[in-house]
Design a protein around this motif. Structure first.
Motif, mmCIF file in Angstrom:
data_model
loop_
_atom_site.group_PDB
_atom_site.id
_atom_site.type_symbol
_atom_site.label_atom_id
_atom_site.label_comp_id
_atom_site.label_asym_id
_atom_site.label_seq_id
_atom_site.Cartn_x
_atom_site.Cartn_y
_atom_site.Cartn_z
ATOM 1 N N HIS A 83 0.912 -1.233 0.010
ATOM 2 C CA HIS A 83 -0.011 0.141 -0.129
ATOM 3 C C HIS A 83 0.958 1.413 -0.024
ATOM 4 C CE1 HIS A 83 -4.095 -1.540 0.258
ATOM 5 N NE2 HIS A 83 -3.416 -2.619 0.956
ATOM 6 N N GLY A 84 2.149 1.007 -0.217
ATOM 7 C CA GLY A 84 3.064 2.273 -0.296
ATOM 8 C C GLY A 84 3.106 3.094 1.070
ATOM 9 N N ILE A 85 2.929 2.588 2.200
ATOM 10 C CA ILE A 85 3.163 3.333 3.460
ATOM 11 C C ILE A 85 4.468 3.290 3.842
ATOM 12 C CG2 ILE A 85 2.382 3.346 5.824
ATOM 13 C CD1 ILE A 85 0.082 3.987 4.028
ATOM 14 N N ALA A 86 5.052 4.371 3.793
ATOM 15 C CA ALA A 86 6.498 4.471 3.776
ATOM 16 C C ALA A 86 7.165 5.204 5.017
ATOM 17 C CB ALA A 86 7.390 5.410 2.651
ATOM 18 N N HIS A 87 6.399 6.192 5.560
ATOM 19 C CA HIS A 87 6.677 6.724 6.757
ATOM 20 C C HIS A 87 5.467 6.882 7.573
ATOM 21 C CE1 HIS A 87 10.186 7.541 4.401
ATOM 22 N NE2 HIS A 87 9.552 8.274 3.399
ATOM 23 N N LEU A 223 9.106 0.690 12.951
ATOM 24 C CA LEU A 223 10.041 0.488 11.491
ATOM 25 C C LEU A 223 9.898 1.823 10.837
ATOM 26 C CD1 LEU A 223 9.240 -3.313 10.640
ATOM 27 C CD2 LEU A 223 11.518 -2.042 11.167
ATOM 28 N N ARG A 224 8.752 2.253 10.735
ATOM 29 C CA ARG A 224 8.556 3.461 9.737
ATOM 30 C C ARG A 224 8.148 4.927 10.435
ATOM 31 N NH1 ARG A 224 6.547 -0.987 7.695
ATOM 32 N NH2 ARG A 224 6.836 -1.656 5.461
ATOM 33 N N ALA A 225 8.471 4.745 11.739
ATOM 34 C CA ALA A 225 8.244 6.032 12.512
ATOM 35 C C ALA A 225 8.960 7.198 12.193
ATOM 36 C CB ALA A 225 8.293 5.657 14.035
ATOM 37 N N ARG A 226 8.348 8.259 11.919
ATOM 38 C CA ARG A 226 9.057 9.641 11.852
ATOM 39 C C ARG A 226 8.961 10.562 13.007
ATOM 40 N NH1 ARG A 226 11.711 7.277 8.509
ATOM 41 N NH2 ARG A 226 12.203 8.234 6.335
ATOM 42 N N ILE A 314 10.096 13.300 5.096
ATOM 43 C CA ILE A 314 9.726 12.367 4.208
ATOM 44 C C ILE A 314 10.799 12.078 3.115
ATOM 45 C CG2 ILE A 314 8.001 11.794 2.360
ATOM 46 C CD1 ILE A 314 6.873 11.931 5.110
ATOM 47 N N GLY A 315 11.253 10.833 3.034
ATOM 48 C CA GLY A 315 12.409 10.442 2.113
ATOM 49 C C GLY A 315 12.350 9.232 1.813
ATOM 50 N N THR A 316 13.451 8.768 1.337
ATOM 51 C CA THR A 316 13.508 7.266 0.603
ATOM 52 C C THR A 316 13.496 6.301 2.225
ATOM 53 O OG1 THR A 316 14.655 7.707 -1.292
ATOM 54 C CG2 THR A 316 14.503 5.681 -0.460
ATOM 55 N N PRO A 317 12.764 5.282 2.078
ATOM 56 C CA PRO A 317 12.644 4.656 3.536
ATOM 57 C C PRO A 317 13.983 3.427 3.330
ATOM 58 C CG PRO A 317 11.075 3.975 1.846
ATOM 59 C CD PRO A 317 11.572 4.972 1.397
ATOM 60 N N GLY A 323 14.054 5.730 12.525
ATOM 61 C CA GLY A 323 13.469 4.969 13.613
ATOM 62 C C GLY A 323 13.347 3.437 13.156
ATOM 63 N N ALA A 324 13.823 2.949 12.114
ATOM 64 C CA ALA A 324 13.790 1.588 11.795
ATOM 65 C C ALA A 324 14.876 1.012 12.503
ATOM 66 C CB ALA A 324 13.904 1.437 10.296
ATOM 67 N N MET A 325 14.533 -0.383 13.037
ATOM 68 C CA MET A 325 15.575 -1.089 13.781
ATOM 69 C C MET A 325 16.060 -2.080 12.733
ATOM 70 S SD MET A 325 13.558 -1.966 17.125
ATOM 71 C CE MET A 325 11.602 -1.981 16.538
ATOM 72 N N PRO A 326 17.447 -2.303 12.859
ATOM 73 C CA PRO A 326 18.070 -3.208 12.132
ATOM 74 C C PRO A 326 17.626 -4.756 12.319
ATOM 75 C CG PRO A 326 19.252 -2.681 13.881
ATOM 76 C CD PRO A 326 18.245 -1.882 13.942
#
Length: 326
Positions: A83-87, A223-226, A314-317, A323-326
């Motif tokens: 669904h394109g949810i990046a952030h 994972l996607r949190a800004r 807003i940028g390339t995820p 906020g994303a975890m490895p």
């Protein structure tokens, strides 16, 4: 002609991808009067004959916990990507903080009942709580307005920024509701509980997920949190807040803005300055969050934080940014 030419050259045509000219032995009808058909039906009806991924009883066994953990992660991850949810802007807050009209109605009913039974101590306690919840109902409106602001920004950024909540009532409902009112999609990450929590009606149907494990739900929150925006709440709200602060403190995730809405509530519920003075956290840890009072202030603070950090809201995820975890 083609078959003859093929036979002459000794090079057959490719086999049909699904159809056979002659059935394999296991596909042929059994002779009349044979007891085998009944036995075969019995075998096929046995739960152990089910495909492993279609056998809910098997998947519920303790030994399958690893597979369930993977499924809990992968379903939401795959569909959010589809669904394109990046952030996301993650909003937490109490389930008991309702919209002002509902809170006022509850308070009025308790005031009337209390007037009839002034000697009832438990009723008087409930009345005091109702008055406090009625006062906190203003946060429902703030969360709703903030959802509208982020929802409008989602449209500006190509539907890549979404409000994400736990999908439940109260503050979560308010934030989802505001985003929907702005014409945006909005995400709810619900959880299976012994006392089932229904999703609020403002989550986009395709973007409402139910998790078995709190750990995987927490992972998807971040994972996607800004940004993390936290309204007054109870144990669940504190759980998510402190876990996020710990992950930022240890740099397990990259820092993101953490905003506590309502200084009066949070300064009393959580005295971070006391923790600094006691030496159990450092002054820089105290600076990992701050307070805000209005929806517009929250949004401006998030934008200012990213400008100061030299990062894009807003940028390339990636799996190592924002906020994303490895």
């Amino acid at each position: 002609m083609k078959d003859r030419k093929s036979a002459i050259l000794g090079k057959p045509f490719p086999a049909h991808p699904t159809r056979r000219e002659i059935d394999l032995p296991g596909c042929r009808p059994l002779p009349p009067g044979d007891d085998a058909p009944a036995l075969v039906r019995q075998i096929m009806a046995n739960p152990n004959y089910r495909l492993a991924d279609a056998d809910a009883d098997f998947l519920d066994r303790d030994v399958m916990r690893g597979a369930r953990l993977q499924l809990d992660y992968q379903k939401a991850e795959t569909l959010l990507r589809d669904h394109g949810i990046a952030h996301s802007i993650v909003v937490f807050g109490g389930t008991r903080v309702t919209e002002p009209e509902r809170a006022a109605a509850t308070l009025a009913a308790l005031e009337a009942e209390s007037a009839r039974h002034p000697e009832d101590a438990d009723l008087q306690r409930r009345l005091r709580v109702a008055r406090r919840l009625n006062d906190k109902s203003r946060y429902y409106d703030i969360a709703r307005e903030f959802g509208r602001i982020v929802g409008a920004a989602e449209g500006e950024h190509g539907n890549r920024l979404a409000i994400v909540t736990g999908g439940g009532p109260g503050i979560m409902e308010a934030a989802n509701r505001g985003a929907v009112e702005a014409g945006a999609r909005t995400v709810g990450l619900n959880i299976t509980l012994p006392h089932e929590q229904l999703p609020n009606p403002y989550v986009t149907p395709d973007l409402c997920f139910r998790f078995r494990y709190f750990a995987l739900r927490k992972l998807h929150f971040l994972l996607r949190a800004r940004a993390l925006v936290v309204f007054p709440g109870g144990f669940g709200t504190f759980d998510e807040l402190f876990e996020t602060l710990t992950l930022i403190q240890t740099r397990k995730i990259q820092p993101v803005p953490v905003i506590l809405v309502g200084r009066d509530y949070w300064a009393r519920a959580f005295d971070a300055d006391f923790l600094v003075e006691e030496g159990v956290i450092d002054p820089e840890d105290r600076a990992l969050f701050w307070y805000a009072e209005t929806a517009q202030e929250i949004w401006e603070d998030i934008q200012r934080w990213y400008a100061r950090a030299g990062r894009a809201l807003i940028g390339t995820p990636t799996h190592t940014e924002g906020g994303a975890m490895p």
